[in-house]
Design a protein around this motif. Structure first.
Motif, PDB file in Angstrom:
ATOM      1  N   UNK A  41      10.136  10.993 -23.373  1.00 43.26           N
ATOM      2  CA  UNK A  41      10.404  12.223 -24.109  1.00 43.26           C
ATOM      3  C   UNK A  41      11.876  12.573 -24.118  1.00 43.26           C
ATOM      4  N   UNK A  42      12.725  11.549 -24.198  1.00 47.63           N
ATOM      5  CA  UNK A  42      14.183  11.756 -24.133  1.00 47.63           C
ATOM      6  C   UNK A  42      14.811  11.652 -25.517  1.00 47.63           C
ATOM      7  N   UNK A  43      16.135  11.801 -25.565  1.00 48.72           N
ATOM      8  CA  UNK A  43      16.832  11.819 -26.857  1.00 48.72           C
ATOM      9  C   UNK A  43      17.781  10.637 -27.042  1.00 48.72           C
ATOM     10  N   UNK A  44      17.525   9.572 -26.353  1.00 51.44           N
ATOM     11  CA  UNK A  44      18.357   8.377 -26.456  1.00 51.44           C
ATOM     12  C   UNK A  44      18.220   7.562 -25.177  1.00 51.44           C
ATOM     13  N   UNK A  45      18.755   6.345 -25.208  1.00 52.68           N
ATOM     14  CA  UNK A  45      18.629   5.421 -24.082  1.00 52.68           C
ATOM     15  C   UNK A  45      20.015   5.040 -23.579  1.00 52.68           C
ATOM     16  N   UNK A  46      20.116   4.934 -22.273  1.00 48.88           N
ATOM     17  CA  UNK A  46      21.378   4.668 -21.591  1.00 48.88           C
ATOM     18  C   UNK A  46      21.181   3.486 -20.657  1.00 48.88           C
ATOM     19  N   UNK A  47      22.066   2.476 -20.748  1.00 48.97           N
ATOM     20  CA  UNK A  47      22.002   1.359 -19.814  1.00 48.97           C
ATOM     21  C   UNK A  47      23.409   0.932 -19.449  1.00 48.97           C
ATOM     22  N   UNK A  48      23.546   0.244 -18.333  1.00 52.77           N
ATOM     23  CA  UNK A  48      24.876  -0.169 -17.875  1.00 52.77           C
ATOM     24  C   UNK A  48      25.064  -1.668 -18.062  1.00 52.77           C
ATOM     25  N   UNK A  49      26.242  -2.037 -18.553  1.00 45.57           N
ATOM     26  CA  UNK A  49      26.642  -3.435 -18.646  1.00 45.57           C
ATOM     27  C   UNK A  49      28.150  -3.495 -18.427  1.00 45.57           C
ATOM     28  N   UNK A  50      28.586  -3.832 -17.211  1.00 42.99           N
ATOM     29  CA  UNK A  50      30.019  -3.914 -16.946  1.00 42.99           C
ATOM     30  C   UNK A  50      30.678  -5.029 -17.760  1.00 42.99           C
ATOM     31  N   UNK A  51      31.983  -5.008 -17.836  1.00 43.10           N
ATOM     32  CA  UNK A  51      32.705  -5.914 -18.747  1.00 43.10           C
ATOM     33  C   UNK A  51      32.470  -7.390 -18.439  1.00 43.10           C
ATOM     34  N   UNK A  52      32.154  -7.705 -17.177  1.00 42.86           N
ATOM     35  CA  UNK A  52      31.935  -9.110 -16.828  1.00 42.86           C
ATOM     36  C   UNK A  52      30.528  -9.587 -17.164  1.00 42.86           C
ATOM     37  N   UNK A  53      29.643  -8.680 -17.559  1.00 47.53           N
ATOM     38  CA  UNK A  53      28.245  -9.035 -17.850  1.00 47.53           C
ATOM     39  C   UNK A  53      28.129  -9.532 -19.288  1.00 47.53           C
ATOM     40  N   UNK A  54      28.768 -10.647 -19.572  1.00 48.37           N
ATOM     41  CA  UNK A  54      28.926 -11.096 -20.960  1.00 48.37           C
ATOM     42  C   UNK A  54      27.588 -11.436 -21.620  1.00 48.37           C
ATOM     43  N   UNK A  55      26.674 -12.052 -20.884  1.00 53.88           N
ATOM     44  CA  UNK A  55      25.374 -12.395 -21.461  1.00 53.88           C
ATOM     45  C   UNK A  55      24.564 -11.134 -21.742  1.00 53.88           C
ATOM     46  N   UNK A  56      24.611 -10.197 -20.821  1.00 54.10           N
ATOM     47  CA  UNK A  56      23.900  -8.930 -20.965  1.00 54.10           C
ATOM     48  C   UNK A  56      24.448  -8.134 -22.148  1.00 54.10           C
ATOM     49  N   UNK A  57      25.752  -8.101 -22.288  1.00 55.91           N
ATOM     50  CA  UNK A  57      26.370  -7.359 -23.390  1.00 55.91           C
ATOM     51  C   UNK A  57      25.955  -7.944 -24.733  1.00 55.91           C
ATOM     52  N   UNK A  58      25.953  -9.265 -24.838  1.00 59.44           N
ATOM     53  CA  UNK A  58      25.519  -9.892 -26.094  1.00 59.44           C
ATOM     54  C   UNK A  58      24.066  -9.512 -26.407  1.00 59.44           C
ATOM     55  N   UNK A  59      23.238  -9.482 -25.373  1.00 59.51           N
ATOM     56  CA  UNK A  59      21.820  -9.163 -25.572  1.00 59.51           C
ATOM     57  C   UNK A  59      21.615  -7.719 -26.020  1.00 59.51           C
TER      58      UNK A  59
END
Length: 200
Positions: free
Chosen positions: A154-172
């Motif tokens: 029941x929220x108004x958006x989604x928040x997740x963390x991906x630090x700059x070195x998490x290159x595979x995660x950021x692409x995903x």
């Protein structure tokens, strides 16, 4: 839907997400004792816990806290089941299905209440074993859960963390629809955390 009264099961062709269970302990120990995975876990604002659990006793203690937190409606932890990895120890071949497959990580969901830019957003944490920290597998997990977070919490958006070195995660997560936030997340002690991405 009240996720704390009736936790759903989410699945696609590759993964199944269900409420964690005590029987997951041995598989989860492989995740949370994996030092290569540790830098990708988001432990921001978690009272000093870095999510490194190198013993079964420590893992069980963490799971007890997860269970208590779920009962108090603080957050929910799903186990991530790899449906393609049947339990090799299972003697009954007919049961080598998704119920007996390998747990390779967890998803945590909670609703954030704060005075910063992320108030009333859903926080999405995805912790996986280091051999799953790659774009295709992460995309499969994030695309499964991310679109459902607003309905589940029941929220108004989604928040997740991906630090700059998490290159595979950021692409995903970029593929899923997350964009880098210019705002910092302000913790309980006033500390400001960076590396957050938002969707919705």
């Amino acid at each position: 839907m009240n996720i704390y009264k009736n936790c759903p099961v989410l699945e696609n062709e590759e993964f199944l997400l269900r409420l964690f269970d005590s029987k997951d302990c041995d598989d989860l120990l492989k995740v949370y004792s994996d030092k290569k995975a540790l830098p990708f876990f988001n432990s921001d604002n978690c009272d000093g816990d870095n999510f490194y659990y190198p013993t079964k006793e420590r893992m069980l203690s963490a799971m007890d806290f997860w269970r208590s937190s779920y009962e108090k409606c603080w957050f929910v932890r799903f186990s991530i089941v790899d449906k393609n990895k049947a339990d090799k120890n299972n003697s009954d071949k007919n049961k080598a299905d998704k119920e007996n497959s390998e747990v390779i990580g967890t998803v945590e969901l909670c609703l954030r209440s704060s005075d910063d830019e992320f108030n009333q957003m859903g926080i999405l944490r995805v912790d996986v074993r280091s051999d799953y920290e790659e774009e295709r597998k992460l995309y499969s997990i994030f695309s499964l859960v991310s679109p459902k977070v607003e309905t589940l919490l029941g929220c108004k958006g989604v928040l997740t963390k991906a630090p700059i070195y998490a290159v595979e995660r950021i692409k995903a997560i970029e593929k899923v629809g997350f964009t880098k936030s210019e705002h910092l997340l302000i913790g309980k002690t006033g500390y400001a955390y960076d590396g957050y991405w938002t969707m919705g």
